[in-house]
Design an enzyme around this catalytic site. Sequence first.
Site, PDB file in Angstrom:
ATOM      1  N   ASP A  35    -113.307 -36.948 -40.404  1.00 40.99           N
ATOM      2  CA  ASP A  35    -114.425 -37.236 -40.961  1.00 40.99           C
ATOM      3  C   ASP A  35    -115.697 -36.208 -41.957  1.00 40.99           C
ATOM      4  O   ASP A  35    -116.761 -35.199 -40.769  1.00 40.99           O
ATOM      5  CB  ASP A  35    -115.420 -38.817 -40.690  1.00 40.99           C
ATOM      6  CG  ASP A  35    -116.076 -39.038 -41.483  1.00 40.99           C
ATOM      7  OD1 ASP A  35    -116.243 -39.884 -42.596  1.00 40.99           O
ATOM      8  OD2 ASP A  35    -117.910 -39.577 -41.506  1.00 40.99           O
ATOM      9  N   ASP A  37    -119.556 -36.721 -43.522  1.00 36.27           N
ATOM     10  CA  ASP A  37    -121.169 -37.799 -42.980  1.00 36.27           C
ATOM     11  C   ASP A  37    -121.132 -38.500 -41.396  1.00 36.27           C
ATOM     12  O   ASP A  37    -120.042 -38.750 -41.076  1.00 36.27           O
ATOM     13  CB  ASP A  37    -121.215 -38.617 -43.719  1.00 36.27           C
ATOM     14  CG  ASP A  37    -120.972 -37.845 -45.462  1.00 36.27           C
ATOM     15  OD1 ASP A  37    -122.180 -36.796 -45.391  1.00 36.27           O
ATOM     16  OD2 ASP A  37    -120.880 -38.481 -46.204  1.00 36.27           O
ATOM     17  N   ASP A 236    -117.360 -41.063 -37.264  1.00 37.44           N
ATOM     18  CA  ASP A 236    -118.360 -41.564 -36.502  1.00 37.44           C
ATOM     19  C   ASP A 236    -118.809 -43.389 -37.162  1.00 37.44           C
ATOM     20  O   ASP A 236    -119.128 -43.895 -36.325  1.00 37.44           O
ATOM     21  CB  ASP A 236    -120.044 -40.979 -37.029  1.00 37.44           C
ATOM     22  CG  ASP A 236    -120.043 -41.798 -38.274  1.00 37.44           C
ATOM     23  OD1 ASP A 236    -119.078 -40.835 -39.084  1.00 37.44           O
ATOM     24  OD2 ASP A 236    -121.003 -41.594 -38.488  1.00 37.44           O
TER      25      ASP A 236
END
Length: 356
Positions: A35, A37, A236
Amino acid sequence: MAESTGPARSADAPRTAPSASPRALSEVYDTALLDLDGVVYAGGEAIAHAVASLRVAREGGMRLAYVTNNAARTPETVAEHLTRLGVPAEPSEVVTSAQAVARLIAEHVPAGARVLCAGGEGLRVALRERGLSPVDSADDDPAAVVQGYGGPELPWGVLAEAAIAVNRGVPWFASNTDLTIPTGRGTAPGNGAAVEVVRIATGHTREPRVAGKPLPPMHRETILRTGASRPLVVGDRLDTDIEGAYAGGVDSLLVLTGVTDAARLLTARPDHRPTYVAADLRGLLAPQPEVVADGEGFRCGGWRAVAGHGGELALDGGGDDAVDGLRALCAAAWTAAGADGRARVSADRALGALGL
Protein backbone atom coordinates in the site's frame (compact mmCIF):
# COMPACT_ATOMS: atom_id res chain seq x y z
CA MET A 1 1.72 -20.46 1.26
CA ALA A 2 5.19 -19.22 2.09
CA GLU A 3 7.02 -20.52 5.13
CA SER A 4 6.14 -19.14 8.53
CA THR A 5 5.79 -20.54 11.99
CA GLY A 6 3.42 -19.92 14.83
CA PRO A 7 -0.38 -19.87 14.93
CA ALA A 8 -2.02 -19.79 11.51
CA ARG A 9 -5.60 -19.11 10.63
CA SER A 10 -8.15 -21.23 8.84
CA ALA A 11 -11.87 -21.08 8.34
CA ASP A 12 -12.34 -23.10 11.54
CA ALA A 13 -9.45 -21.66 13.58
CA PRO A 14 -8.98 -17.89 13.49
CA ARG A 15 -5.48 -16.51 13.93
CA THR A 16 -4.71 -16.20 17.66
CA ALA A 17 -1.24 -14.61 17.44
CA PRO A 18 1.10 -13.02 14.92
CA SER A 19 3.16 -15.64 13.13
CA ALA A 20 6.94 -16.00 13.19
CA SER A 21 9.41 -16.29 10.34
CA PRO A 22 12.95 -17.59 10.88
CA ARG A 23 14.11 -15.69 7.79
CA ALA A 24 13.63 -12.12 6.68
CA LEU A 25 10.26 -11.65 4.98
CA SER A 26 12.03 -10.24 1.92
CA GLU A 27 13.68 -13.66 1.52
CA VAL A 28 10.52 -15.70 2.11
CA TYR A 29 8.12 -13.92 -0.27
CA ASP A 30 8.77 -13.15 -3.93
CA THR A 31 6.70 -9.96 -4.17
CA ALA A 32 5.68 -7.27 -1.70
CA LEU A 33 2.25 -5.84 -2.54
CA LEU A 34 2.69 -2.47 -0.88
CA ASP A 35 0.00 0.00 0.00
CA LEU A 36 1.19 3.58 -0.47
CA ASP A 37 -0.62 6.09 1.77
CA GLY A 38 0.47 5.42 5.33
CA VAL A 39 3.05 2.79 4.34
CA VAL A 40 5.51 4.33 1.88
CA TYR A 41 4.53 7.98 2.20
CA ALA A 42 2.14 10.33 4.00
CA GLY A 43 1.15 13.65 2.53
CA GLY A 44 3.58 13.09 -0.32
CA GLU A 45 6.64 12.73 1.93
CA ALA A 46 8.40 9.43 2.54
CA ILE A 47 7.73 7.73 5.85
CA ALA A 48 10.78 7.14 8.02
CA HIS A 49 12.85 4.10 6.99
CA ALA A 50 10.60 3.37 3.97
CA VAL A 51 12.98 4.34 1.17
CA ALA A 52 16.04 2.56 2.59
CA SER A 53 14.06 -0.56 3.46
CA LEU A 54 12.55 -0.86 0.00
CA ARG A 55 15.92 -0.37 -1.66
CA VAL A 56 17.45 -3.17 0.40
CA ALA A 57 14.50 -5.49 -0.22
CA ARG A 58 14.71 -4.91 -3.99
CA GLU A 59 18.48 -5.37 -4.05
CA GLY A 60 17.98 -8.68 -2.23
CA GLY A 61 15.71 -9.96 -5.01
CA MET A 62 12.22 -9.12 -3.74
CA ARG A 63 9.93 -7.60 -6.35
CA LEU A 64 7.98 -4.53 -5.30
CA ALA A 65 4.48 -3.67 -6.45
CA TYR A 66 2.61 -0.61 -5.26
CA VAL A 67 -1.08 -1.33 -4.74
CA THR A 68 -3.30 1.59 -3.85
CA ASN A 69 -7.00 2.25 -3.41
CA ASN A 70 -6.34 5.88 -4.35
CA ALA A 71 -7.72 6.22 -7.87
CA ALA A 72 -6.80 9.87 -8.40
CA ARG A 73 -3.34 9.54 -9.95
CA THR A 74 -2.11 7.57 -12.94
CA PRO A 75 0.50 4.81 -12.52
CA GLU A 76 2.98 7.06 -14.36
CA THR A 77 2.45 9.86 -11.85
CA VAL A 78 2.76 7.49 -8.89
CA ALA A 79 5.95 5.95 -10.30
CA GLU A 80 7.46 9.41 -10.83
CA HIS A 81 6.61 10.35 -7.25
CA LEU A 82 8.21 7.18 -5.86
CA THR A 83 11.31 7.72 -7.96
CA ARG A 84 11.64 11.29 -6.63
CA LEU A 85 11.45 9.93 -3.10
CA GLY A 86 14.36 7.60 -3.87
CA VAL A 87 12.49 4.39 -4.67
CA PRO A 88 12.91 3.82 -8.43
CA ALA A 89 9.61 2.52 -9.78
CA GLU A 90 8.10 1.78 -13.18
CA PRO A 91 4.45 2.48 -14.04
CA SER A 92 3.99 -1.27 -14.58
CA GLU A 93 4.77 -1.77 -10.88
CA VAL A 94 1.82 0.38 -9.80
CA VAL A 95 -1.66 -1.14 -9.45
CA THR A 96 -4.60 1.14 -8.64
CA SER A 97 -8.23 0.63 -7.77
CA ALA A 98 -8.97 2.71 -10.89
CA GLN A 99 -7.50 -0.10 -13.01
CA ALA A 100 -9.47 -2.72 -11.08
CA VAL A 101 -12.80 -0.93 -11.44
CA ALA A 102 -12.17 -0.17 -15.13
CA ARG A 103 -11.69 -3.88 -15.81
CA LEU A 104 -14.85 -4.64 -13.82
CA ILE A 105 -16.88 -2.11 -15.79
CA ALA A 106 -15.53 -3.38 -19.12
CA GLU A 107 -16.87 -6.82 -18.24
CA HIS A 108 -20.38 -5.44 -17.76
CA VAL A 109 -20.87 -2.89 -20.57
CA PRO A 110 -20.43 -2.97 -24.36
CA ALA A 111 -17.00 -2.28 -25.82
CA GLY A 112 -16.34 1.43 -26.22
CA ALA A 113 -19.24 2.39 -23.95
CA ARG A 114 -19.53 5.81 -22.37
CA VAL A 115 -18.90 5.96 -18.61
CA LEU A 116 -19.82 8.92 -16.44
CA CYS A 117 -16.57 9.49 -14.52
CA ALA A 118 -16.80 11.10 -11.08
CA GLY A 119 -13.09 11.02 -10.29
CA GLY A 120 -9.62 12.20 -11.20
CA GLU A 121 -7.25 11.70 -14.10
CA GLY A 122 -6.13 8.29 -12.85
CA LEU A 123 -9.65 6.97 -13.26
CA ARG A 124 -10.09 8.48 -16.72
CA VAL A 125 -6.81 6.97 -17.95
CA ALA A 126 -7.80 3.55 -16.58
CA LEU A 127 -11.15 3.70 -18.37
CA ARG A 128 -9.48 4.57 -21.67
CA GLU A 129 -7.01 1.72 -21.15
CA ARG A 130 -10.04 -0.61 -21.26
CA GLY A 131 -11.43 1.06 -24.38
CA LEU A 132 -14.14 2.95 -22.50
CA SER A 133 -15.05 6.60 -23.06
CA PRO A 134 -15.25 8.90 -19.98
CA VAL A 135 -18.02 11.49 -20.02
CA ASP A 136 -19.11 14.17 -17.55
CA SER A 137 -22.88 14.42 -17.72
CA ALA A 138 -25.86 12.21 -16.97
CA ASP A 139 -27.25 13.48 -20.30
CA ASP A 140 -24.35 11.92 -22.26
CA ASP A 141 -26.17 8.55 -22.27
CA PRO A 142 -23.60 6.74 -20.09
CA ALA A 143 -23.72 2.94 -19.81
CA ALA A 144 -22.24 3.15 -16.31
CA VAL A 145 -21.34 5.58 -13.53
CA VAL A 146 -18.03 5.26 -11.72
CA GLN A 147 -16.69 7.08 -8.67
CA GLY A 148 -13.04 7.26 -7.68
CA TYR A 149 -11.08 9.54 -5.38
CA GLY A 150 -10.58 12.85 -7.15
CA GLY A 151 -8.81 14.82 -4.47
CA PRO A 152 -10.03 18.01 -2.79
CA GLU A 153 -10.62 19.63 -6.19
CA LEU A 154 -13.48 17.27 -7.12
CA PRO A 155 -16.43 19.58 -8.01
CA TRP A 156 -19.72 19.13 -6.21
CA GLY A 157 -21.46 19.21 -9.58
CA VAL A 158 -19.75 15.97 -10.58
CA LEU A 159 -21.42 14.21 -7.65
CA ALA A 160 -24.74 15.72 -8.69
CA GLU A 161 -24.34 14.31 -12.22
CA ALA A 162 -23.47 10.90 -10.78
CA ALA A 163 -26.51 10.92 -8.51
CA ILE A 164 -28.83 11.94 -11.36
CA ALA A 165 -27.55 9.11 -13.56
CA VAL A 166 -27.75 6.52 -10.78
CA ASN A 167 -31.32 7.61 -10.00
CA ARG A 168 -32.12 7.01 -13.68
CA GLY A 169 -31.05 3.40 -13.27
CA VAL A 170 -27.55 3.57 -14.77
CA PRO A 171 -25.28 0.83 -13.31
CA TRP A 172 -23.09 2.27 -10.56
CA PHE A 173 -19.46 1.37 -9.78
CA ALA A 174 -16.90 2.63 -7.27
CA SER A 175 -13.14 2.22 -7.22
CA ASN A 176 -13.25 1.81 -3.43
CA THR A 177 -15.25 2.89 -0.40
CA ASP A 178 -12.54 4.02 2.03
CA LEU A 179 -14.24 6.70 4.11
CA THR A 180 -10.96 8.41 4.96
CA ILE A 181 -7.52 8.96 3.49
CA PRO A 182 -4.34 9.90 5.41
CA THR A 183 -2.58 13.15 4.51
CA GLY A 184 0.44 14.97 5.83
CA ARG A 185 -1.90 17.31 7.75
CA GLY A 186 -4.21 14.63 9.15
CA THR A 187 -7.12 12.46 8.07
CA ALA A 188 -9.30 13.67 5.19
CA PRO A 189 -12.51 12.32 3.55
CA GLY A 190 -11.89 9.51 1.09
CA ASN A 191 -13.82 8.19 -1.90
CA GLY A 192 -16.21 6.35 0.40
CA ALA A 193 -17.44 9.70 1.68
CA ALA A 194 -18.24 10.79 -1.89
CA VAL A 195 -19.99 7.46 -2.50
CA GLU A 196 -22.13 8.14 0.57
CA VAL A 197 -23.19 11.48 -0.93
CA VAL A 198 -24.53 9.72 -4.03
CA ARG A 199 -26.11 6.95 -1.93
CA ILE A 200 -27.96 9.55 0.15
CA ALA A 201 -29.20 11.21 -3.05
CA THR A 202 -30.70 7.86 -4.15
CA GLY A 203 -32.59 7.54 -0.88
CA HIS A 204 -30.31 4.63 0.07
CA THR A 205 -32.01 2.50 -2.60
CA ARG A 206 -28.92 1.78 -4.72
CA GLU A 207 -25.52 0.21 -4.02
CA PRO A 208 -22.42 0.40 -6.22
CA ARG A 209 -20.29 -2.50 -7.39
CA VAL A 210 -16.96 -1.92 -5.64
CA ALA A 211 -13.58 -3.04 -7.00
CA GLY A 212 -10.95 -1.86 -4.52
CA LYS A 213 -9.40 -3.45 -1.47
CA PRO A 214 -10.51 -5.58 0.32
CA LEU A 215 -12.72 -6.99 -2.44
CA PRO A 216 -11.74 -9.70 -4.97
CA PRO A 217 -11.52 -7.49 -8.11
CA MET A 218 -8.55 -5.62 -6.66
CA HIS A 219 -6.75 -8.80 -5.63
CA ARG A 220 -7.37 -10.24 -9.10
CA GLU A 221 -6.04 -7.09 -10.77
CA THR A 222 -2.92 -7.17 -8.61
CA ILE A 223 -2.11 -10.82 -9.35
CA LEU A 224 -2.81 -10.39 -13.07
CA ARG A 225 -0.48 -7.38 -13.31
CA THR A 226 2.34 -8.65 -11.06
CA GLY A 227 2.33 -12.39 -11.68
CA ALA A 228 3.25 -12.89 -8.01
CA SER A 229 3.36 -16.50 -6.84
CA ARG A 230 4.32 -15.89 -3.18
CA PRO A 231 2.96 -12.41 -2.44
CA LEU A 232 3.02 -10.57 0.88
CA VAL A 233 0.48 -7.80 1.34
CA VAL A 234 1.97 -4.86 3.26
CA GLY A 235 -0.42 -2.25 4.59
CA ASP A 236 -1.50 0.06 7.39
CA ARG A 237 -5.27 -0.55 7.32
CA LEU A 238 -7.09 -3.51 8.80
CA ASP A 239 -10.29 -2.97 6.80
CA THR A 240 -8.66 -2.82 3.38
CA ASP A 241 -5.11 -4.16 3.28
CA ILE A 242 -5.36 -6.92 5.88
CA GLU A 243 -8.94 -7.93 5.12
CA GLY A 244 -8.06 -8.04 1.42
CA ALA A 245 -5.11 -10.34 2.10
CA TYR A 246 -7.33 -12.57 4.24
CA ALA A 247 -9.97 -12.76 1.51
CA GLY A 248 -7.30 -13.57 -1.07
CA GLY A 249 -5.73 -16.28 1.08
CA VAL A 250 -2.30 -14.61 1.22
CA ASP A 251 -0.09 -13.49 4.10
CA SER A 252 0.11 -9.91 5.33
CA LEU A 253 2.34 -7.50 7.22
CA LEU A 254 0.79 -4.63 9.16
CA VAL A 255 3.00 -1.59 9.70
CA LEU A 256 2.13 0.94 12.38
CA THR A 257 2.93 4.05 10.33
CA GLY A 258 -0.56 4.87 9.13
CA VAL A 259 -4.20 4.49 10.12
CA THR A 260 -4.08 1.49 12.47
CA ASP A 261 -2.76 2.03 15.97
CA ALA A 262 -1.86 -0.59 18.56
CA ALA A 263 -5.16 -0.37 20.45
CA ARG A 264 -7.20 -1.00 17.29
CA LEU A 265 -5.02 -3.97 16.39
CA LEU A 266 -5.69 -5.65 19.74
CA THR A 267 -9.45 -5.60 19.11
CA ALA A 268 -9.24 -6.72 15.47
CA ARG A 269 -11.81 -9.23 14.33
CA PRO A 270 -10.46 -12.49 12.83
CA ASP A 271 -10.38 -11.34 9.18
CA HIS A 272 -8.52 -8.17 10.22
CA ARG A 273 -5.64 -9.93 11.99
CA PRO A 274 -2.35 -9.68 10.09
CA THR A 275 0.12 -12.53 9.71
CA TYR A 276 2.96 -10.28 10.90
CA VAL A 277 3.29 -6.95 12.72
CA ALA A 278 6.12 -4.42 12.46
CA ALA A 279 6.72 -0.81 13.42
CA ASP A 280 7.57 0.19 9.83
CA LEU A 281 8.94 -1.19 6.57
CA ARG A 282 12.13 -2.35 8.26
CA GLY A 283 9.99 -5.34 9.19
CA LEU A 284 10.45 -6.60 5.62
CA LEU A 285 14.17 -7.06 6.23
CA ALA A 286 14.10 -8.96 9.51
CA PRO A 287 12.98 -12.36 10.80
CA GLN A 288 9.73 -12.23 12.74
CA PRO A 289 9.98 -13.40 16.37
CA GLU A 290 7.90 -16.24 17.71
CA VAL A 291 5.07 -15.71 20.18
CA VAL A 292 4.94 -18.64 22.62
CA ALA A 293 2.45 -19.70 25.26
CA ASP A 294 3.73 -19.18 28.80
CA GLY A 295 1.32 -20.47 31.43
CA GLU A 296 -1.84 -18.39 31.17
CA GLY A 297 -0.06 -15.77 29.10
CA PHE A 298 2.10 -15.31 26.01
CA ARG A 299 5.72 -14.30 25.63
CA CYS A 300 7.57 -12.57 22.81
CA GLY A 301 11.13 -11.38 23.25
CA GLY A 302 11.46 -10.18 26.82
CA TRP A 303 7.77 -9.34 27.22
CA ARG A 304 4.93 -11.42 28.69
CA ALA A 305 1.23 -10.56 28.29
CA VAL A 306 -1.83 -11.91 30.10
CA ALA A 307 -5.52 -11.21 29.63
CA GLY A 308 -7.28 -10.98 32.99
CA HIS A 309 -10.81 -12.21 33.61
CA GLY A 310 -12.13 -8.66 33.50
CA GLY A 311 -10.57 -8.00 30.10
CA GLU A 312 -7.61 -6.04 31.47
CA LEU A 313 -4.38 -6.80 29.61
CA ALA A 314 -1.29 -6.98 31.80
CA LEU A 315 2.27 -6.79 30.54
CA ASP A 316 5.50 -7.47 32.36
CA GLY A 317 9.14 -7.99 31.52
CA GLY A 318 10.91 -5.74 29.07
CA GLY A 319 13.05 -5.54 25.98
CA ASP A 320 14.46 -3.25 23.34
CA ASP A 321 11.61 -3.84 20.87
CA ALA A 322 8.22 -2.51 21.96
CA VAL A 323 6.58 -4.35 19.06
CA ASP A 324 7.55 -7.64 20.72
CA GLY A 325 5.36 -6.56 23.63
CA LEU A 326 2.57 -5.69 21.20
CA ARG A 327 2.85 -9.12 19.57
CA ALA A 328 2.47 -10.76 22.99
CA LEU A 329 -0.53 -8.53 23.75
CA CYS A 330 -2.11 -9.51 20.42
CA ALA A 331 -1.84 -13.17 21.35
CA ALA A 332 -3.42 -12.57 24.74
CA ALA A 333 -6.24 -10.44 23.33
CA TRP A 334 -7.01 -12.56 20.26
CA THR A 335 -6.97 -15.79 22.27
CA ALA A 336 -9.40 -14.28 24.78
CA ALA A 337 -11.75 -13.00 22.05
CA GLY A 338 -15.42 -13.79 22.39
CA ALA A 339 -17.59 -16.01 20.27
CA ASP A 340 -17.89 -13.27 17.64
CA GLY A 341 -14.11 -13.10 17.36
CA ARG A 342 -13.87 -9.58 18.78
CA ALA A 343 -11.58 -8.99 21.73
CA ARG A 344 -13.06 -6.70 24.39
CA VAL A 345 -10.03 -5.67 26.35
CA SER A 346 -8.63 -2.74 28.24
CA ALA A 347 -5.05 -2.14 27.19
CA ASP A 348 -4.24 1.48 28.05
CA ARG A 349 -1.88 0.62 30.89
CA ALA A 350 -0.11 -2.13 28.95
CA LEU A 351 0.31 0.00 25.83
CA GLY A 352 1.50 2.88 27.96
CA ALA A 353 4.31 0.68 29.25
CA LEU A 354 5.35 0.12 25.62
CA GLY A 355 5.09 3.76 24.65
CA LEU A 356 2.35 2.87 22.18
